[in-house]
Write a protein that holds these residues in place. Structure first.
Motif, PDB file in Angstrom:
ATOM      1  N   VAL A  19       0.841  -1.165   0.135  1.00 19.95           N
ATOM      2  CA  VAL A  19       0.266   0.059   0.006  1.00 19.95           C
ATOM      3  C   VAL A  19       0.863   1.239   0.049  1.00 19.95           C
ATOM      4  O   VAL A  19       1.774   1.225   0.657  1.00 19.95           O
ATOM      5  N   PHE A  20       0.698   2.351  -1.083  1.00 20.20           N
ATOM      6  CA  PHE A  20       1.189   3.506  -0.965  1.00 20.20           C
ATOM      7  C   PHE A  20       0.377   4.778  -0.734  1.00 20.20           C
ATOM      8  O   PHE A  20      -0.964   4.538  -0.839  1.00 20.20           O
ATOM      9  N   PRO A  21       0.882   5.814   0.006  1.00 22.61           N
ATOM     10  CA  PRO A  21       0.022   6.990   0.232  1.00 22.61           C
ATOM     11  C   PRO A  21      -0.453   7.476  -1.209  1.00 22.61           C
ATOM     12  O   PRO A  21       0.362   7.621  -2.282  1.00 22.61           O
ATOM     13  N   ALA A  22      -1.727   7.808  -1.156  1.00 18.60           N
ATOM     14  CA  ALA A  22      -2.299   7.975  -2.670  1.00 18.60           C
ATOM     15  C   ALA A  22      -1.767   9.650  -2.871  1.00 18.60           C
ATOM     16  O   ALA A  22      -1.581  10.389  -2.126  1.00 18.60           O
ATOM     17  N   SER A  23      -1.694   9.869  -4.018  1.00 18.04           N
ATOM     18  CA  SER A  23      -1.267  11.308  -4.785  1.00 18.04           C
ATOM     19  C   SER A  23       0.003  11.787  -4.076  1.00 18.04           C
ATOM     20  O   SER A  23       0.169  12.877  -3.640  1.00 18.04           O
ATOM     21  N   GLU A  24       1.032  10.729  -3.676  1.00 16.68           N
ATOM     22  CA  GLU A  24       2.126  11.120  -3.056  1.00 16.68           C
ATOM     23  C   GLU A  24       3.045  12.020  -3.655  1.00 16.68           C
ATOM     24  O   GLU A  24       3.414  12.945  -2.713  1.00 16.68           O
ATOM     25  N   ILE A  25       3.148  12.244  -5.001  1.00 12.77           N
ATOM     26  CA  ILE A  25       4.330  13.102  -5.355  1.00 12.77           C
ATOM     27  C   ILE A  25       3.409  14.415  -5.494  1.00 12.77           C
ATOM     28  O   ILE A  25       4.108  15.594  -5.747  1.00 12.77           O
ATOM     29  N   TYR A  26       2.034  14.668  -5.119  1.00 13.21           N
ATOM     30  CA  TYR A  26       1.641  16.018  -4.890  1.00 13.21           C
ATOM     31  C   TYR A  26       1.296  16.219  -3.283  1.00 13.21           C
ATOM     32  O   TYR A  26       0.507  16.999  -3.093  1.00 13.21           O
ATOM     33  N   GLY A  27       2.076  15.435  -2.464  1.00 15.04           N
ATOM     34  CA  GLY A  27       1.945  15.853  -0.972  1.00 15.04           C
ATOM     35  C   GLY A  27       0.796  14.909  -0.486  1.00 15.04           C
ATOM     36  O   GLY A  27       0.377  15.286   0.635  1.00 15.04           O
ATOM     37  N   ASP A  34      -2.944   3.849  -2.059  1.00 20.93           N
ATOM     38  CA  ASP A  34      -3.224   3.223  -3.367  1.00 20.93           C
ATOM     39  C   ASP A  34      -2.594   1.582  -3.173  1.00 20.93           C
ATOM     40  O   ASP A  34      -1.675   1.635  -2.353  1.00 20.93           O
ATOM     41  N   TYR A  35      -3.129   0.812  -3.709  1.00 19.58           N
ATOM     42  CA  TYR A  35      -2.766  -0.484  -3.572  1.00 19.58           C
ATOM     43  C   TYR A  35      -2.037  -1.218  -4.788  1.00 19.58           C
ATOM     44  O   TYR A  35      -2.185  -0.973  -5.804  1.00 19.58           O
ATOM     45  N   GLU A  41      -3.157  -8.028  -5.230  1.00 20.12           N
ATOM     46  CA  GLU A  41      -3.307  -9.246  -4.991  1.00 20.12           C
ATOM     47  C   GLU A  41      -4.034  -9.756  -3.782  1.00 20.12           C
ATOM     48  O   GLU A  41      -4.678 -10.713  -4.033  1.00 20.12           O
ATOM     49  N   LEU A  42      -3.628  -9.431  -2.679  1.00 19.96           N
ATOM     50  CA  LEU A  42      -3.895  -9.592  -1.465  1.00 19.96           C
ATOM     51  C   LEU A  42      -5.480  -9.352  -1.343  1.00 19.96           C
ATOM     52  O   LEU A  42      -6.391 -10.110  -0.961  1.00 19.96           O
ATOM     53  N   ALA A  43      -5.624  -8.037  -1.570  1.00 21.72           N
ATOM     54  CA  ALA A  43      -7.198  -7.602  -1.669  1.00 21.72           C
ATOM     55  C   ALA A  43      -8.245  -8.453  -2.811  1.00 21.72           C
ATOM     56  O   ALA A  43      -9.216  -9.015  -2.259  1.00 21.72           O
TER      57      ALA A  43
END
Ligand code: GAP
Length: 465
Positions: A19-27, A34-35, A41-43
């Motif tokens: 899992v990553f933070p969404a919209s990370e490159i815009y803060g 985001d998965y 795959e796990l979900a």
């Protein structure tokens, strides 16, 4: 052992691609996630396990996939337009905004802190109701606030099931009791989202509405509560980290007669045992509220309360010649909360013979994103590489397999342990002679030699455990 806190899972998820933070490159965007390749795959495996268990293995449940955006009237008659809200308070001192009913859990967002935990007084406004439904407009409208174009993103998948009750009943020719299951995204403009993927504004639900005769509802409700507790444990979650919570009369939703939540120990680091738990799923007896409210002629005190619906969602029982509105038992789980619980519960640490601590994600094989990783011991030896790639290709139709030669064997094993891959296959020089490979077990690190010709069957047997 399980994860000591959610933070451990946040960092594992980021490091390994769950899992990553969404919209990370815009803060980023507060509490959106985001998965990544392993997370999705796990979900999917979690959703497939739920679907298989309810829709395929039982013979009394139909599937459905209804729209996220429905006619606004659905939310008028379901009660969401008027009652789906949280009491909101502002703090004049710190400018924070909080849910009044969760004040004891919040930390003041701004410094200098004057609120919870600081010993100083908060300066809170009166509570006001804040509706949690996301609003949108349909079609090309002149103004954003054009009421005639107003629509909502669904805050629960359940209503899509109730409004399709007659369609499913007529086409499936079901008799009571039977259920309708649905998995899909829901949206709530939560006042205080947080704790990673635990509470977000966009999330996924797995809901089932089980329609039955009113007198059968209490028994079927209890069976569902027991069944889901067992199912969570069959997915590898320890019974010690699950418990039941009976909602009080004050906590019950407007439609519910009885609701029991299944809680998971999401916060094991908290000293106060009572505060370690939070809701994984809810199982409600919704009575006949929804089918009545969406029907064109409900007989509540002889008054027609729905003048917009074109259908009567009552049920005619051929055996007893009675017409009535079925009761509904509703097990409602969050995919994201279950995924978090599964990651936390599977997390273990093990020390190798060099004294190094390794993370092992002891996922049930059924849920593991990758079932087997095929690793060549010497990536500069074309025959070894080619045999390893061929083995991967041969296994793939039967199980999710990957080929990986991006590091030394120790690093590759460690990576697969950390993402929960039950088996690693090592192809070495000897494999070219004896047509056998080494199968390494994630949990015990035990290794055994298996003939390539018997590999698929060998793995399939062990993956079923
Ligand atoms: N139809 C009934 C219903 O929606 P709920 O208790 O509000 O009941 C069911 O939601 C489940 O959906 C919860 O137990 C939780 O797992 C998940 N859920 C609810 N709100 C959520 C949120 N903001 N973020 C993540 N999951 C959520």
């Amino acid at each position: 052992m399980s994860a000591p806190n959610i933070e451990t899972i946040v960092s594992l998820s980021k490091r390994r691609g769950f899992v990553f933070p969404a919209s990370e490159i815009y803060g980023g965007l507060g509490s959106s996630w985001d998965y990544g390749s392993l997370g999705v795959e796990l979900a999917n495996n979690i959703k497939n396990a739920w679907w298989r268990w309810l829709v395929h293995e039982r013979d009394d449940i139909e599937g459905l996939d209804s729209s996220i955006i429905q006619n606004r009237l659905v939310w008028k008659y379901s009660g969401h337009e008027t009652t789906f809200s949280d009491p909101l308070v502002d703090c004049r001192a710190c400018k924070g905004r909080f849910r009044q009913d969760k004040l004891q859990d919040v930390k003041c967002p701004n410094e200098p802190s004057v609120c919870a935990g600081s010993g100083k007084e908060c300066d809170l406004t009166e509570a006001r109701e804040f509706n949690l439904m996301f609003r949108t407009t349909i079609g090309a409208v002149a103004a954003e606030d054009d009421e005639s174009a107003l629509a909502y993103l669904r805050p629960e998948t359940a209503q899509g099931i109730f409004i399709n009750f007659k369609n499913v009943l007529d086409t499936s020719r079901r008799k009571l009791p039977f259920g309708i299951a649905q998995i899909g995204k829901s949206f709530r403009n939560e006042v205080t989202p947080g704790n990673f993927i635990f509470r977000t504004r966009e999330f996924e639900q797995m809901e089932m509405e089980y329609f039955c005769r009113p007198e059968d509802a209490p028994r079927l409700h209890q069976e569902m509560i027991d069944g889901f507790q067992e199912w969570f444990q069959s997915l590898g979650i320890s019974g010690n980290n699950l418990k039941l919570y009976e909602q009080t009369k004050e906590e019950l939703a407007h439609y519910a007669e009885r609701t029991v939540d299944i809680l998971y120990r999401y916060f094991p680091e908290r000293e106060d045992e009572d505060k370690q738990w939070d809701e994984l799923m809810g199982i409600a007896n919704r009575t006949n509220f929804d089918l009545r409210t969406h029907s064109k002629k409900p007989e509540i005190d002889g008054k027609r309360i729905n003048s917009d619906s074109t259908e009567d969602l009552s049920y005619f029982d051929e055996a007893t010649k009675e017409r009535f509105y079925p009761y509904v038992i509703e097990p409602a789980a969050g995919v994201n909360r279950l995924l978090l619980a599964i990651l936390m519960d599977a997390y273990t640490e093990k020390t190798n013979d060099k004294g190094e601590t390794r993370v092992i994600l002891k996922l049930k094989p059924e849920l593991a994103p990758i079932k087997v990783a095929v690793l060549p011991l010497a990536k500069n030896k074309p025959e070894i590489v080619s045999l390893a790639k061929q083995i991967k290709k041969d296994l793939q139709p039967a199980m999710r397999a990957v080929y990986d030669d991006t590091g030394g064997i120790g690093k590759l094993y460690a990576r697969q342990d950390e993402i929960g891959t039950p088996f690693c296959i090592t192809v070495d020089h000897e494999s070219l002679e004896d047509n056998a490979v080494t199968v390494r077990d994630r949990d015990t690190w035990a290794q055994e030699r298996v003939k390539v010709s018997e590999l698929k069957e060998h793995l399939q047997k062990r993956l079923q455990k």
